[in-house]
Design a protein around this motif. Structure first.
Motif, short mmCIF file in Angstrom:
data_model
loop_
_atom_site.label_atom_id
_atom_site.label_comp_id
_atom_site.label_asym_id
_atom_site.label_seq_id
_atom_site.Cartn_x
_atom_site.Cartn_y
_atom_site.Cartn_z
N THR A 5 0.80 -1.22 0.00
CA THR A 5 0.00 0.00 0.00
C THR A 5 0.83 1.27 0.00
OG1 THR A 5 -0.13 -0.11 2.41
CG2 THR A 5 -1.91 -1.14 1.17
N SER A 57 4.77 0.14 3.39
CA SER A 57 3.58 -0.37 4.07
C SER A 57 2.89 -1.43 3.24
CB SER A 57 2.61 0.77 4.38
OG SER A 57 2.18 1.40 3.18
N VAL A 90 -0.36 -4.84 3.62
CA VAL A 90 -1.38 -5.57 4.38
C VAL A 90 -1.42 -6.99 3.85
CG1 VAL A 90 -3.85 -5.74 4.93
CG2 VAL A 90 -2.77 -3.49 4.70
N HIS A 141 -0.63 -6.05 9.16
CA HIS A 141 -0.03 -5.01 8.34
C HIS A 141 1.38 -4.67 8.84
CE1 HIS A 141 -2.11 -2.68 11.55
NE2 HIS A 141 -1.08 -1.85 11.44
N TRP A 147 5.55 -7.49 11.38
CA TRP A 147 4.12 -7.50 11.06
C TRP A 147 3.31 -7.51 12.36
CZ3 TRP A 147 2.25 -7.48 6.03
CH2 TRP A 147 3.21 -7.70 5.02
N GLN A 174 -4.32 0.85 3.32
CA GLN A 174 -3.64 0.32 4.49
C GLN A 174 -4.57 0.10 5.68
OE1 GLN A 174 -0.71 -0.83 4.67
NE2 GLN A 174 0.15 -0.64 6.72
N ARG A 175 -5.63 0.90 5.78
CA ARG A 175 -6.48 0.82 6.97
C ARG A 175 -7.93 0.46 6.69
NH1 ARG A 175 -6.42 6.43 9.75
NH2 ARG A 175 -8.12 5.49 10.93
N TYR A 199 -8.12 -0.53 10.43
CA TYR A 199 -7.24 -1.69 10.35
C TYR A 199 -7.92 -2.99 10.75
CZ TYR A 199 -3.77 2.07 10.26
OH TYR A 199 -3.06 3.21 9.94
#
Length: 420
Positions: free
Chosen positions: A85, A89, A91, A109, A117, A150-151, A167
């Motif tokens: 991402t 970063s 996931v 993530h 992680w 990412q979230r 997340y």
């Protein structure tokens, strides 16, 4: 641009090379895909790469790949599906069976390039749909998921659509949480997905901001069917291919105003568009794979693969006469960081065919050159605008990938470790 202008494609380009298979063959393929996806096998890895600047995020399939009724690819079994991402970063997400016929979708993530992680104990979703199995032994619970950034994560659990913007810690009714807009805000990135793995929980184009807010379009969609591929170009143009399950009624759509309005074009009947790759508002590519010939097994090859290109926003399309071979394996076609075409192709379970390959097209797709071949018995590949990747494992004594190799130009590669 009017719809009539966009419909000016010469259908004779593909009519001689592809033809519509019997509808029952298409249904057979769909049933086989569904059985493989829900039959308790490990989900396949899909790497999704979002560029470090303006490249859009790759939308997850949320389901496993498939290369034939009895030959699913050998997939990694330790880390779930992977999404890059940002520059450091990523996931990973996966599905595991919690109880008989019920499943948990988990997320982890990293913010340091895979060196560490997070745990998945607090970032998970347990399916609430009916558990158990049908008369054929297939689980009734069949969750699909999409990692939007990412979230922000999207899960389709039966008739429920759930969204998390923190997340995966908490979940809300996505129908209420997603913001409806006439066009995507300039600060939101449309989510990418491609036919090679499907679009997972996505049933419409979505965009997501860096803060996690998810947007959908409020206008009339170009097709009543869900998208098979969504490709946001670097200049903000959105190209979409809709495939309702019948090859004869595919629709290609393009928006130059972030989804406010669309122009559409319908390929020739039988044109099996498996990838759309948009360079800009004017330039795009369609990869057309041959459907199975009449009376053949669902995934047998018939005819030739074709690559079509437009340089006038879809008014006309030219057959590039590509030298890409016919293939049953999963394919992704994207535009690399330098404008060249990147194509990755998965291996399969056969001893002679378990090599995943990456190819690059330097002359608008007329010729493709093999840049890398990875024999790691994983069969895993993936791509997103600006990047492509192959999966591998260092210890061949254990199944499943433990890293991915990512490239933006087909020449230089970056290794990214997967979680233990």
């Amino acid at each position: 641009m009017s719809e009539r202008e966009f419909n000016g494609f010469d259908v004779d380009i593909v009519a001689d090379a592809v033809r519509q298979p019997p509808l029952e063959d298409v249904r057979t393929v769909a049933r086989a895909r569904r059985r493989w996806r829900t039959g308790g096998l490990a989900l396949g890895l899909v790497v999704a790469v979002a560029g470090v600047a303006m490249l859009p995020l790759f939308g997850n399939t949320g389901s496993s790949g498939w290369t034939g009724p009895d030959q699913p690819p050998v997939m990694p079994d330790r880390s779930g599906e992977f999404f890059l991402t940002g520059p450091d970063s990523a996931v990973v997400a996966g599905v595991r069976e919690a109880d008989e016929g019920c499943f948990t979708v988990w997320f982890r993530h990293t913010d340091d390039g895979g060196r560490s992680w997070t745990d998945d104990e607090t970032t998970r979703y347990r399916t609430t749909n009916q558990c158990g199995s049908d008369e054929e032994g297939n689980p009734l619970s069949n969750p699909e998921f999409s990692v939007l950034n990412q979230r922000s994560y999207l899960i389709r659990d039966g008739d429920q659509l759930r969204l998390s913007t923190d997340y995966g810690r908490t979940w809300a009714d996505a129908e209420q949480a997603i913001v409806t807009v006439p066009s995507f805000p300039a600060s939101a990135q449309p989510v990418f997905c491609q036919w090679g793995r499907g679009c997972g929980a996505l049933r419409e184009p979505l965009a997501v901001s860096s803060t996690g807010t998810v947007y959908r379009l409020g206008g009339k969609p170009p097709s009543p069917y869900p998208p098979a591929s969504i490709y946001p170009s670097a200049d903000g143009t959105i190209w979409v291919n809709y495939w309702p399950g019948d090859i004869g009624v595919m629709v290609v759509a393009r928006s130059v105003d972030r989804g406010a309005t669309w122009t559409t074009w319908q390929p020739a009947a039988g044109a099996n568009v498996i990838a759309i790759a948009g360079v800009s508002a004017q330039e795009a590519y369609l990869l057309i794979a041959p459907p199975p010939p009449h009376g053949a097994q669902p995934m047998e090859v018939g005819g030739t693969s074709q690559l079509l290109r437009t340089t006038d926003g879809g008014r006309t399309w030219a057959d590039m006469g590509t030298d890409l071979p016919n293939s049953l394996e999963i394919r992704f076609l994207v535009v690399g960081s330098d404008g060249a075409l990147l194509l990755v192709q998965a291996g399969n379970m056969q001893p002679s065919g378990n090599r995943s390959t990456a190819l690059i097209g330097l002359d608008s797709g007329r010729h493709f050159k093999k840049m890398r071949e990875y024999e790691r018995r994983d069969g895993g590949v993936g791509a997103a605008p600006g990047h492509a990747w192959l999966y591998g494992r260092d210890d061949m004594a254990v199944g499943g990938a433990d890293h991915v190799q990512v490239t933006a130009d087909g020449t230089s590669w970056t290794r990214l470790p997967l979680p233990d």
